[in-house]
Design a protein around this motif. Structure first.
Motif, PDB file in Angstrom:
ATOM      1  N   UNK A  22     -33.045  51.661   1.595  1.00 20.97           N
ATOM      2  CA  UNK A  22     -33.560  51.006   0.395  1.00 20.97           C
ATOM      3  C   UNK A  22     -32.875  51.547  -0.858  1.00 20.97           C
ATOM      4  N   UNK A  23     -31.814  52.322  -0.641  1.00 20.67           N
ATOM      5  CA  UNK A  23     -30.977  52.810  -1.745  1.00 20.67           C
ATOM      6  C   UNK A  23     -31.711  53.735  -2.693  1.00 20.67           C
ATOM      7  N   UNK A  24     -32.693  54.449  -2.186  1.00 17.78           N
ATOM      8  CA  UNK A  24     -33.403  55.366  -3.077  1.00 17.78           C
ATOM      9  C   UNK A  24     -32.485  56.517  -3.425  1.00 17.78           C
ATOM     10  N   UNK A  25     -32.017  56.548  -4.649  1.00 13.79           N
ATOM     11  CA  UNK A  25     -31.175  57.660  -5.091  1.00 13.79           C
ATOM     12  C   UNK A  25     -29.714  57.428  -4.787  1.00 13.79           C
ATOM     13  N   UNK A  26     -28.869  57.842  -5.706  1.00 17.69           N
ATOM     14  CA  UNK A  26     -27.429  57.759  -5.483  1.00 17.69           C
ATOM     15  C   UNK A  26     -26.872  59.142  -5.321  1.00 17.69           C
ATOM     16  N   UNK A  27     -27.674  60.027  -4.781  1.00 19.55           N
ATOM     17  CA  UNK A  27     -27.403  61.450  -4.656  1.00 19.55           C
ATOM     18  C   UNK A  27     -25.933  61.784  -4.424  1.00 19.55           C
ATOM     19  N   UNK A  28     -25.483  62.849  -5.126  1.00 18.20           N
ATOM     20  CA  UNK A  28     -24.139  63.337  -4.860  1.00 18.20           C
ATOM     21  C   UNK A  28     -24.107  63.806  -3.417  1.00 18.20           C
TER      22      UNK A  28
ATOM     23  N   UNK B 155     -20.744  54.705  -4.853  1.00 16.92           N
ATOM     24  CA  UNK B 155     -20.377  53.933  -3.668  1.00 16.92           C
ATOM     25  C   UNK B 155     -21.297  54.277  -2.508  1.00 16.92           C
ATOM     26  N   UNK B 156     -21.609  53.271  -1.721  1.00 16.09           N
ATOM     27  CA  UNK B 156     -22.302  53.500  -0.460  1.00 16.09           C
ATOM     28  C   UNK B 156     -21.455  52.878   0.640  1.00 16.09           C
ATOM     29  N   UNK B 157     -21.211  53.639   1.708  1.00 15.02           N
ATOM     30  CA  UNK B 157     -20.392  53.158   2.826  1.00 15.02           C
ATOM     31  C   UNK B 157     -21.287  53.013   4.054  1.00 15.02           C
ATOM     32  N   UNK B 158     -21.190  51.858   4.714  1.00 20.25           N
ATOM     33  CA  UNK B 158     -21.996  51.580   5.904  1.00 20.25           C
ATOM     34  C   UNK B 158     -21.077  51.121   7.024  1.00 20.25           C
ATOM     35  N   UNK B 159     -21.474  51.399   8.261  1.00 12.98           N
ATOM     36  CA  UNK B 159     -20.669  50.916   9.392  1.00 12.98           C
ATOM     37  C   UNK B 159     -21.431  49.843  10.149  1.00 12.98           C
ATOM     38  N   UNK B 160     -20.679  48.967  10.791  1.00 11.47           N
ATOM     39  CA  UNK B 160     -21.255  47.868  11.550  1.00 11.47           C
ATOM     40  C   UNK B 160     -21.692  48.372  12.920  1.00 11.47           C
TER      41      UNK B 160
ATOM     42  N   UNK C 196     -25.591  45.891  17.023  1.00  9.06           N
ATOM     43  CA  UNK C 196     -26.605  44.858  16.783  1.00  9.06           C
ATOM     44  C   UNK C 196     -26.213  43.919  15.646  1.00  9.06           C
ATOM     45  N   UNK C 197     -25.071  44.208  14.988  1.00  7.06           N
ATOM     46  CA  UNK C 197     -24.633  43.356  13.885  1.00  7.06           C
ATOM     47  C   UNK C 197     -25.174  43.782  12.537  1.00  7.06           C
ATOM     48  N   UNK C 198     -25.948  44.897  12.508  1.00  6.62           N
ATOM     49  CA  UNK C 198     -26.477  45.412  11.246  1.00  6.62           C
ATOM     50  C   UNK C 198     -25.550  46.486  10.703  1.00  6.62           C
ATOM     51  N   UNK C 199     -25.558  46.630   9.378  1.00  2.00           N
ATOM     52  CA  UNK C 199     -24.805  47.712   8.756  1.00  2.00           C
ATOM     53  C   UNK C 199     -25.729  48.899   8.512  1.00  2.00           C
ATOM     54  N   UNK C 200     -25.300  50.079   8.967  1.00  2.00           N
ATOM     55  CA  UNK C 200     -26.082  51.306   8.818  1.00  2.00           C
ATOM     56  C   UNK C 200     -25.351  52.237   7.848  1.00  2.00           C
ATOM     57  N   UNK C 201     -26.017  52.681   6.760  1.00  2.00           N
ATOM     58  CA  UNK C 201     -25.354  53.581   5.800  1.00  2.00           C
ATOM     59  C   UNK C 201     -24.927  54.882   6.471  1.00  2.00           C
ATOM     60  N   UNK C 202     -23.711  55.335   6.159  1.00  2.83           N
ATOM     61  CA  UNK C 202     -23.243  56.604   6.723  1.00  2.83           C
ATOM     62  C   UNK C 202     -22.924  57.636   5.649  1.00  2.83           C
ATOM     63  N   UNK C 203     -22.653  57.211   4.413  1.00  2.00           N
ATOM     64  CA  UNK C 203     -22.484  58.200   3.354  1.00  2.00           C
ATOM     65  C   UNK C 203     -22.490  57.537   1.986  1.00  2.00           C
ATOM     66  N   UNK C 204     -22.697  58.365   0.977  1.00  2.00           N
ATOM     67  CA  UNK C 204     -22.683  57.909  -0.414  1.00  2.00           C
ATOM     68  C   UNK C 204     -21.868  58.883  -1.249  1.00  2.00           C
ATOM     69  N   UNK C 205     -21.314  58.396  -2.334  1.00  4.80           N
ATOM     70  CA  UNK C 205     -20.683  59.283  -3.306  1.00  4.80           C
ATOM     71  C   UNK C 205     -21.735  59.729  -4.321  1.00  4.80           C
TER      72      UNK C 205
END
Length: 575
Positions: A8-14, A217-222, A225-234
């Motif tokens: 849910x994108x809570x926070x853009x934490x370093x 930036x938020x990076x997610x991988x496919x 199941x066809x969903x994108x799962x977040x794997x890291x943020x800047x």
């Protein structure tokens, strides 16, 4: 909760390298439904490290008359309800009392859970030799011996090998010699493959009215199941339409393969958590590497309501791309690095008189643990395996001790601040409730400074020590500025601070200390913390007494440990 990549994108934490570089996968060894639920309701995935266990044995009993035993080993994990779940079997080795099995057994290592392993060794009857080992009925084989250990005991050994004495089933057999079993752990080689990238954007669209966008930036991988799962943020770059982010690490466990599609989204950070999409693009790791080689940018696009994409002026550039071997948490731990556990307990009057049943400090004669005891046990039982001497500093704060109110006193009531083991903390806590009068106010500064002093001394003498302070509190801070100053100073040290909130107080201040709003803590003099060292969780997030908030907190620790060591280029010993 700090460090978690949230759907849910809570926070853009370093965050350098996202969380752990540990892969999302089913956890057979030590799966905990409560933990799984804790992350699932937040649209997150707990992370695990795949481990291969190699087994060998010596001096096994010989149960065959005309030849030697034909041994096979079976591995189980003991679940929370005490039942055994089989994880795997080795092959059968004929006619051998000192077998070295070739077949490896896969286990999912999870730092924050105590994973109890049980090994059984059998002599397989000759009439079953043509059968698959998976098809063998174990009750039809002769039992040669049993051994038990915790997975953490194996991975913390210098060579990741542990030799166990075999004994009769359920401890039967007395002093009879059943031989020994040696277990060796190896991480998947994929664990060490990683890329380091430095990303920047140019000419981003402005989403703020009175200033420029604050992009991350938020990076997610496919997934399959066809969903994108977040794997890291800047981290968040404030007030900048041409941001350059700090280098980030992505392990192969996170991105799967260099050709796996990644979704890279650029958001404008909002402190209320409603971040606004600036633009996005789909690129695999190999395509990002190509952008770097060609020194070219890729245009961001914006999805429209009709399923179309509007090409934007803003571009993404890859200024640095380095493939490298990334040392894992277990690389450090098995080479001799340690986690030193410390505890601080809140003795302020808001907890309620300990002899009253509604007090947060009430010790139930039936043995039912209060929230303070639960937090100590759950954190201590995990971390003790990573601390060789198992001597833990333990303090109290906010209580009247020796006639005066103290905000950092030794929990055991002596001049020595260390106690022996988790049970030593528990006993000291119970005794302190009889000798310390609850007082106040709630101050964190003195305890944090004391812990920081220990970490500082270690920094100059021993780089292999990393300190973990667990603060258990029920109250609202009255020294928030002093606490923030102490945390900013401590952010340069090998120290993480876990805060567990008990009771029903308003813990908004703790969320500020957790720095999950994307902005690192700033001291009263304007100095900014070098990294986020605080994680906070309220115990009331324990739904129906099932979910361990403490375990959810501990899930963050390996990442904080790695961030500290990588930022200082500290490598495992003998690497």
């Amino acid at each position: 909760m700090g460090g978690c990549v949230s759907g849910d994108l809570k926070g853009g934490k370093q965050a350098i390298g996202g969380v752990h570089g540990r892969p999302t996968m089913n956890n057979d060894a030590g799966y905990n439904e409560a933990i799984d639920h804790f992350f699932r309701v937040r649209d997150q995935s707990p992370l695990f490290t795949p481990i291969e266990l190699s087994l060998s044995a010596s001096n096994l009993r010989n149960l065959d008359i005309l030849s030697k035993s034909d041994p096979m080993a079976v591995l189980y994990v003991k679940k929370m309800d005490g039942t055994l779940e089989e994880l795997g079997r080795t092959e059968v080795i004929l006619n051998c009392l000192n077998p070295t099995w070739i077949e490896k057994i896969n286990v999912s290592y999870q730092f924050e859970i105590v994973q109890n392993l049980v090994f059984h060794v059998y002599d397989v009857d000759t009439k079953y030799y043509n059968m698959s080992v998976k098809a063998l009925k174990l009750n039809e084989q002769d039992f040669l011996g049993e051994a038990t250990c915790v997975l953490s005991e194996i991975v913390t050994k210098r060579n990741r090998s542990l030799t166990l004495n075999l004994h009769g089933k359920n401890g039967l057999g007395g002093s009879k010699n059943f031989g020994t079993l040696t277990v060796h752990a190896e991480e998947s080689c994929l664990s060490r493959m990683a890329v380091e990238m430095k990303l920047r954007c140019s000419q981003l669209g402005n989403k703020d009215m009175f200033s420029k966008s604050d992009p991350f930036l938020r990076i997610s991988r496919l997934t399959e199941s066809g969903k994108y799962v977040p794997i890291c943020k800047t981290e968040v770059i404030n007030n900048n339409l041409n941001p350059v982010w700090r280098p980030l690490y992505l392990s192969m466990q996170q991105f799967g393969s260099k050709d796996n599609p990644l979704l890279i989204e650029c958001f404008n950070f909002n402190s209320n958590g409603n971040h606004v999409l600036i633009g996005q693009l789909h690129k695999s790791v190999s395509e990002l590497e190509k952008l770097h080689k060609e020194r070219s940018g890729a245009n961001l696009v914006f999805p429209t309501h009709r399923g179309q994409e509007k090409v934007l002026k803003g571009q993404l550039f890859v200024d640095q791309f380095i493939g490298k071997e990334q040392f894992s948490f277990l690389d450090y731990i098995s080479s001799g690095f340690e986690l030193n556990f410390m505890v601080a307990v809140d003795f302020t009057v808001s907890n309620g008189t300990p002899r009253n049943q509604d007090s947060l400090h009430y010790i139930d004669p039936s043995g039912r643990l209060n929230s303070y005891q639960k937090a100590i046990i759950e954190a201590g039982e995990v971390i003790q395996f990573y601390d060789s001497d198992r001597r833990f500093p333990a303090w109290g704060f906010g209580g009247r001790y020796g006639g005066t109110v103290s905000h950092c006193f030794n929990l055991n009531g002596t001049n020595a601040y260390e106690v022996e083991g988790v049970q030593g903390i528990m006993a000291s806590y119970a005794n302190a409730l009889h000798t310390v009068t609850l007082a106040g106010p709630t101050l964190f500064g003195p305890v944090i400074n004391t812990a920081a002093q220990l970490a500082s001394q270690a920094t100059s003498n021993d780089i292999t020590k990393y300190f973990v302070l667990l603060i258990i509190t029920d109250g609202v801070l009255t020294d928030i500025e002093e606490t923030m100053d102490a945390l900013v100073r401590a952010s340069d040290l090998p120290l993480s601070i876990l805060i567990v909130g008990v009771g029903n107080a308003d813990f908004k201040q703790m969320e500020v200390l957790d720095a999950d709003d994307g902005c690192r803590l700033e001291s009263s003099t304007g100095r900014v913390a070098t990294r986020d060292i605080v994680q906070f969780v309220p115990m009331r997030e324990v739904h129906s007494g099932q979910i361990s908030a403490v375990q959810a907190l501990l899930e963050e620790l390996p990442d904080q440990f790695l961030t500290y060591n990588r930022s200082r280029n500290i490598k495992p010993l003998h690497s």
